[in-house]
Write an enzyme that holds these catalytic residues in place. Sequence first.
Site, PDB file in Angstrom:
ATOM      1  N   GLU A  89       1.109  -1.252   0.201  1.00  0.00           N
ATOM      2  CA  GLU A  89       0.333  -0.114   0.198  1.00  0.00           C
ATOM      3  C   GLU A  89       1.139   1.574   0.150  1.00  0.00           C
ATOM      4  O   GLU A  89       1.819   0.998   0.527  1.00  0.00           O
ATOM      5  CB  GLU A  89      -1.018   0.407   1.378  1.00  0.00           C
ATOM      6  CG  GLU A  89      -1.165   1.250   1.054  1.00  0.00           C
ATOM      7  CD  GLU A  89      -3.123   1.523   2.528  1.00  0.00           C
ATOM      8  OE1 GLU A  89      -3.280   0.073   2.593  1.00  0.00           O
ATOM      9  OE2 GLU A  89      -3.517   2.267   2.388  1.00  0.00           O
ATOM     10  N   LYS A 272      -7.852  -0.388  11.155  1.00  0.00           N
ATOM     11  CA  LYS A 272      -7.143  -1.283   9.339  1.00  0.00           C
ATOM     12  C   LYS A 272      -5.805  -0.633   9.666  1.00  0.00           C
ATOM     13  O   LYS A 272      -4.689  -0.668   9.311  1.00  0.00           O
ATOM     14  CB  LYS A 272      -7.771  -0.876   9.172  1.00  0.00           C
ATOM     15  CG  LYS A 272      -7.182  -0.612   7.417  1.00  0.00           C
ATOM     16  CD  LYS A 272      -6.599  -0.523   6.126  1.00  0.00           C
ATOM     17  CE  LYS A 272      -6.325  -0.737   5.350  1.00  0.00           C
ATOM     18  NZ  LYS A 272      -5.399  -0.712   4.301  1.00  0.00           N
ATOM     19  N   ASP A 288       3.094 -14.977  11.914  1.00  0.00           N
ATOM     20  CA  ASP A 288       1.680 -15.363  11.472  1.00  0.00           C
ATOM     21  C   ASP A 288       0.807 -14.132  11.521  1.00  0.00           C
ATOM     22  O   ASP A 288       0.295 -13.795  12.909  1.00  0.00           O
ATOM     23  CB  ASP A 288       1.178 -16.585  12.794  1.00  0.00           C
ATOM     24  CG  ASP A 288       0.205 -17.231  11.957  1.00  0.00           C
ATOM     25  OD1 ASP A 288      -0.433 -16.362  11.189  1.00  0.00           O
ATOM     26  OD2 ASP A 288      -0.135 -17.827  12.459  1.00  0.00           O
ATOM     27  N   HIS A 387      -2.187  10.610  -0.219  1.00  0.00           N
ATOM     28  CA  HIS A 387      -2.081   9.546  -0.920  1.00  0.00           C
ATOM     29  C   HIS A 387      -2.196  10.110  -2.234  1.00  0.00           C
ATOM     30  O   HIS A 387      -1.551   9.181  -2.787  1.00  0.00           O
ATOM     31  CB  HIS A 387      -3.443   9.132  -0.357  1.00  0.00           C
ATOM     32  CG  HIS A 387      -3.878   8.006   0.620  1.00  0.00           C
ATOM     33  ND1 HIS A 387      -3.790   6.886   0.798  1.00  0.00           N
ATOM     34  CD2 HIS A 387      -3.235   8.343   1.569  1.00  0.00           C
ATOM     35  CE1 HIS A 387      -3.857   6.262   1.338  1.00  0.00           C
ATOM     36  NE2 HIS A 387      -3.947   7.202   2.421  1.00  0.00           N
TER      37      HIS A 387
END
Length: 434
Positions: A89, A272, A288, A387
């Site tokens: 990302e 998130k 993991d 962004h």
Amino acid sequence: MKNPKTGKQKNIWLGFHKKDRLERIAILKENNIITPEFSDILENNVNLSCDTAGQMTENNIGTFALPLGIAPYFIVNDIEYSVPMVTEEPSVIAACSYAAKLISKSGGFTVKIENRKMIGEVALYDIPDFDKAMEDILKNKNDILRIANESYPSIVARGGGAENIEVKILKEGDTSFLVVYLTADVKEAMGANILNTMLEGIKPLLESITGGKALMAILSNYAVNSLVTSTCEVDFSLFSNDKAQAFNIAKKIEMASKFSKMDIFRATTHNKGIFNGIDAVVIATGNDWRAIEAGGHAYAVKDGKYSGLTEWTFDEENNILRGKLTLPMPVASVGGSIGLNPTVKTAFNILNNPDAKTLAGIIVSVGLAQNFAALKALVSTGIQKGHMKLQARSLALFAGAENEEVDIVVEKLLETNHINSENAKNILKEIRNK
Ligand code: NDP
């Protein structure tokens, strides 16, 4: 690095993002952030071999690459780290580094780890007398722990092993379970296989003590005995000429943190964003990430309502914004696939080979930094400003731009109000036809 003539600290990271890949690796090498063995791995982009990959999972047909970057400026418990991050990302690493740099000016992150134990469970059913079974299990606690430890003697030899059991009766409608929770010290490992082996080892004894049947015996990813807390204090008077504007942003970050406790739509995205940073380091270090995500999101609902995981409070009197993030973080420094992947070993080398607890502290601090960057952008300029440049870069690459064409396409895309793939393709066509 201190300049021997001026005695001043040289910031090796200034302009780092503008260098090319090999120049960046050279900086890491020159400044002893990476040893030559591992800088060779990066220079030659040595990855997991297909032979090893084929031994790791089933039906293997290849390997899958993702970008590896580095976020500098992390001071955790007074030690500086440059943190390897694997993410596809755009803007995650830039935002994380930006936040870590600002926070480092106020002393960085303080990490506290109360405990590092893993929990596993055996669920038993069809028990003739639940209360008696519970009593009998507790009476036989020492035997159960002994058998658990005999099932995995090497962890005992390392100073760890099964330590405690607790029992609970769960009843819903006509379904009842007696659940035996086993706690173990798994030392430097994540402990899933260690715990699962111990749980399967004690299963027959538990069935015989209770007269019931075991439905399953499995590690829990709700690792509440491996909680890690990272805190930071950001002195807002340090980083803006416009003090009133800076304090306004700090107050709004506090509000944003409260909002994330009130609205599940925001809480989910808030968390998130935290995992944008956390997953990137968990993946880079071969851990993991599904386990860490599952434990983190379960912890976000620990008070009965899914909430934002961070807390930010603004101390107006002292102009200090205080941040806090607590998460289950049972990451490992050994075991699983950690020793198999050369890039993972490189990531450990960059972090100066931390033990499991130190790594967990770095990772939770990255989550806190990532959240700070996201909230600061959201309550001030908005998230899109930062962004869009990176998004434009992805679009330029997607359109087929190569080398120096990428920067030209990005610049032209940003000049237009239409940052989309069609526009990127048209711009590329135009510059190629010139
Ligand atoms: P391993 O099965 O790899 O066990 C740890 C290994 O590390 C052992 O071989 C142990 O050696 C070795 N080791 C070396 N030094 C140490 C040390 N100081 N402390 C502890 N161990 C050491 O890994 P885990 O039991 O940690 O299980 C993790 C794996 O299980 C991950 O791949 C995970 O994805 C997977 N998994 C996860 C589940 C879940 O999350 N629910 C479920 C099932 C699997 P020795 O044998 O000599 O002790």
